[in-house]
Design a protein around this motif. Structure first.
Motif, PDB file in Angstrom:
ATOM      1  N   CYS A 189     119.441  26.006 -21.644  1.00 29.90           N
ATOM      2  CA  CYS A 189     120.583  25.387 -21.780  1.00 29.90           C
ATOM      3  C   CYS A 189     121.585  25.406 -20.352  1.00 29.90           C
ATOM      4  O   CYS A 189     122.049  24.184 -20.155  1.00 29.90           O
ATOM      5  N   TRP A 190     121.624  26.667 -19.698  1.00 31.33           N
ATOM      6  CA  TRP A 190     122.212  26.541 -18.589  1.00 31.33           C
ATOM      7  C   TRP A 190     121.622  25.807 -17.374  1.00 31.33           C
ATOM      8  O   TRP A 190     122.469  25.374 -16.536  1.00 31.33           O
ATOM      9  N   SER A 191     120.165  26.017 -17.497  1.00 31.98           N
ATOM     10  CA  SER A 191     119.738  25.209 -16.275  1.00 31.98           C
ATOM     11  C   SER A 191     120.051  23.769 -16.609  1.00 31.98           C
ATOM     12  O   SER A 191     120.342  23.001 -15.464  1.00 31.98           O
ATOM     13  N   GLU A 192     119.830  23.276 -17.733  1.00 31.39           N
ATOM     14  CA  GLU A 192     120.112  21.726 -18.221  1.00 31.39           C
ATOM     15  C   GLU A 192     121.532  21.349 -17.757  1.00 31.39           C
ATOM     16  O   GLU A 192     121.833  20.391 -17.105  1.00 31.39           O
ATOM     17  N   ALA A 193     122.394  22.390 -18.225  1.00 29.93           N
ATOM     18  CA  ALA A 193     123.782  21.790 -18.041  1.00 29.93           C
ATOM     19  C   ALA A 193     124.176  21.817 -16.454  1.00 29.93           C
ATOM     20  O   ALA A 193     125.273  20.943 -15.995  1.00 29.93           O
ATOM     21  N   ALA A 194     123.413  22.602 -15.694  1.00 25.67           N
ATOM     22  CA  ALA A 194     123.624  22.687 -14.166  1.00 25.67           C
ATOM     23  C   ALA A 194     123.161  21.171 -13.421  1.00 25.67           C
ATOM     24  O   ALA A 194     123.098  21.092 -12.385  1.00 25.67           O
ATOM     25  N   GLY A 195     122.609  20.571 -14.431  1.00 27.04           N
ATOM     26  CA  GLY A 195     121.757  19.439 -13.748  1.00 27.04           C
ATOM     27  C   GLY A 195     120.216  19.788 -13.070  1.00 27.04           C
ATOM     28  O   GLY A 195     119.754  18.833 -12.443  1.00 27.04           O
ATOM     29  N   GLU A 196     119.961  20.931 -13.348  1.00 27.58           N
ATOM     30  CA  GLU A 196     118.495  21.299 -12.973  1.00 27.58           C
ATOM     31  C   GLU A 196     117.517  20.656 -13.681  1.00 27.58           C
ATOM     32  O   GLU A 196     117.641  20.408 -14.723  1.00 27.58           O
ATOM     33  N   ASN A 197     116.360  19.933 -12.779  1.00 28.61           N
ATOM     34  CA  ASN A 197     115.186  19.692 -13.531  1.00 28.61           C
ATOM     35  C   ASN A 197     114.243  20.798 -14.033  1.00 28.61           C
ATOM     36  O   ASN A 197     113.556  21.337 -13.315  1.00 28.61           O
ATOM     37  N   THR A 198     114.525  21.048 -15.391  1.00 32.12           N
ATOM     38  CA  THR A 198     113.971  22.403 -15.710  1.00 32.12           C
ATOM     39  C   THR A 198     112.619  22.402 -15.951  1.00 32.12           C
ATOM     40  O   THR A 198     111.841  23.385 -15.397  1.00 32.12           O
ATOM     41  N   ILE A 199     111.973  21.081 -16.168  1.00 33.42           N
ATOM     42  CA  ILE A 199     110.477  21.183 -16.375  1.00 33.42           C
ATOM     43  C   ILE A 199     109.665  21.382 -14.931  1.00 33.42           C
ATOM     44  O   ILE A 199     108.891  22.182 -14.747  1.00 33.42           O
ATOM     45  N   ALA A 200     110.419  20.741 -13.748  1.00 33.00           N
ATOM     46  CA  ALA A 200     109.797  20.634 -12.515  1.00 33.00           C
ATOM     47  C   ALA A 200     110.112  22.160 -12.015  1.00 33.00           C
ATOM     48  O   ALA A 200     109.269  22.694 -11.421  1.00 33.00           O
ATOM     49  N   HIS A 201     111.256  22.715 -12.367  1.00 34.46           N
ATOM     50  CA  HIS A 201     111.438  24.131 -11.985  1.00 34.46           C
ATOM     51  C   HIS A 201     110.398  25.135 -12.437  1.00 34.46           C
ATOM     52  O   HIS A 201     109.960  26.232 -11.988  1.00 34.46           O
ATOM     53  N   LEU A 202     110.124  24.664 -13.914  1.00 27.39           N
ATOM     54  CA  LEU A 202     108.987  25.694 -14.539  1.00 27.39           C
ATOM     55  C   LEU A 202     107.609  25.601 -13.871  1.00 27.39           C
ATOM     56  O   LEU A 202     106.794  26.511 -13.764  1.00 27.39           O
ATOM     57  N   GLN A 203     107.382  24.288 -13.092  1.00 25.68           N
ATOM     58  CA  GLN A 203     105.896  23.913 -12.961  1.00 25.68           C
ATOM     59  C   GLN A 203     105.872  24.826 -11.434  1.00 25.68           C
ATOM     60  O   GLN A 203     104.879  24.987 -11.220  1.00 25.68           O
ATOM     61  N   LYS A 204     107.057  25.177 -10.869  1.00 23.25           N
ATOM     62  CA  LYS A 204     107.017  25.733  -9.562  1.00 23.25           C
ATOM     63  C   LYS A 204     107.060  27.265  -9.614  1.00 23.25           C
ATOM     64  O   LYS A 204     106.580  27.903  -9.112  1.00 23.25           O
ATOM     65  N   TYR A 205     108.058  27.575 -10.366  1.00 22.23           N
ATOM     66  CA  TYR A 205     108.344  28.875 -10.856  1.00 22.23           C
ATOM     67  C   TYR A 205     107.921  29.795 -12.030  1.00 22.23           C
ATOM     68  O   TYR A 205     108.427  30.875 -12.310  1.00 22.23           O
ATOM     69  N   GLY A 206     107.264  29.015 -12.777  1.00 24.02           N
ATOM     70  CA  GLY A 206     106.926  29.636 -14.057  1.00 24.02           C
ATOM     71  C   GLY A 206     106.210  30.773 -14.322  1.00 24.02           C
ATOM     72  O   GLY A 206     106.490  31.715 -15.358  1.00 24.02           O
ATOM     73  N   ASN A 207     105.324  31.350 -13.267  1.00 21.81           N
ATOM     74  CA  ASN A 207     105.022  32.594 -13.190  1.00 21.81           C
ATOM     75  C   ASN A 207     105.770  33.768 -13.172  1.00 21.81           C
ATOM     76  O   ASN A 207     105.599  34.975 -13.509  1.00 21.81           O
TER      77      ASN A 207
END
Length: 281
Positions: A189-207
């Motif tokens: 919720c907060w990553s989306e509210a901040a305008g972050e691309n949550t999916i791209a972020h997970l693909q890079k840092y998901g581990n």
């Protein structure tokens, strides 16, 4: 049709059916064992923690994440573990401010069966060096927790993803903490509210992310401080896409959290449990 043509065409049909079924298996997912952050019912927990947790268990929540200076709600670790087992729930983690992350807490958490102690908030930091200092603090807490077989972690708010002075604090924390000692809990919720691309972020840092918070917004505001929450079924965040990305990138635990309610906290938590049970992504 001769026997050879029948076998070839029949085999092709079976292959197509198998591939189609396999593709569906890969594309469809559910969260069979979801939990909740008990802060969602913070109006009820201090008055009746036992009864409130029993109600949440009856809704289908199988995991609890606790909070407060007394995350075991007046029970000894032994009593808490017995109570949770009786209602079919595992307390997987607790939120705790940095000053409360002590050896005593870690020992008690281990006895109850927790896997994580999570820092829920540090506030916006003034510069990169300050973020790096917080990362050092996290590594030290992680070393202590590791002695008890636990992991230490950090739960983000929107400020962690704010782009200030050429950097985002969340990335400084991710890049300066030891993966063996520190994990992260992604509040989507907060990553989306901040305008972050949550999916791209997970693909890079998901581990680095082992837990996530699932909560909903009425809309995505220009200023994340004005974000308004609602029940999971009624908002703008598409959790079919976000939870697919989370699952594909190694997320282990999915925890519902809600802080604002159309009616009241317990009604919203029942609605959210129904949403999670029916969610296919």
């Amino acid at each position: 049709m001769n026997r050879r043509d029948f076998i070839v065409k029949g085999g092709s049909a079976l292959s197509l059916a198998f591939l189609a079924g396999n593709a569906f298996a890969q594309s469809a997912g559910t969260v069979k064992k979801f939990g909740c952050q008990l802060y969602s019912v913070r109006d009820l927990m201090p008055k009746d923690p036992i009864g409130t947790m029993e109600k949440l268990a009856g809704m289908g929540y199988k995991l609890f994440e606790s909070y407060s200076e007394d995350p075991f709600w007046g029970m000894s670790p032994k009593e808490c573990k017995k109570f949770l087992k009786g209602i079919g729930v595992k307390m997987i983690s607790t939120h705790m401010g940095m000053k409360g992350v002590t050896e005593e807490l870690a020992a008690n958490a281990k006895e109850v069966g927790l896997e994580y102690i999570m820092c829920p908030y540090i506030g916006m930091q003034p510069n990169t060096d300050a973020w790096k200092k917080r990362a050092e603090d996290f590594n030290k807490a992680g070393e202590m927790c590791k002695k008890y077989g636990l992991k230490f972690g950090y739960h983000n708010h929107s400020y962690s993803f704010a782009f200030v002075s050429g950097m985002k604090g969340q990335m400084v924390l991710l890049e300066n903490t030891d993966p063996d000692l520190v994990c992260f809990e992604l509040d989507m919720c907060w990553s989306e509210a901040a305008g972050e691309n949550t999916i791209a972020h997970l693909q890079k840092y998901g581990n680095r992310y082992e837990l996530c918070h699932v909560k909903q917004l009425v809309n995505i505001p220009d200023d994340s401080r004005k974000a308004k929450q609602t029940d999971l079924a009624d908002g703008v965040i598409d959790y079919t896409k976000l939870l697919r990305a989370a699952k594909d990138n190694g997320m282990k635990y999915y925890l519902v959290e809600q802080e604002q309610y159309p009616v009241d906290s317990i009604t919203s938590m029942a609605s959210d449990a129904k949403f999670m049970k029916n969610l296919v992504f």
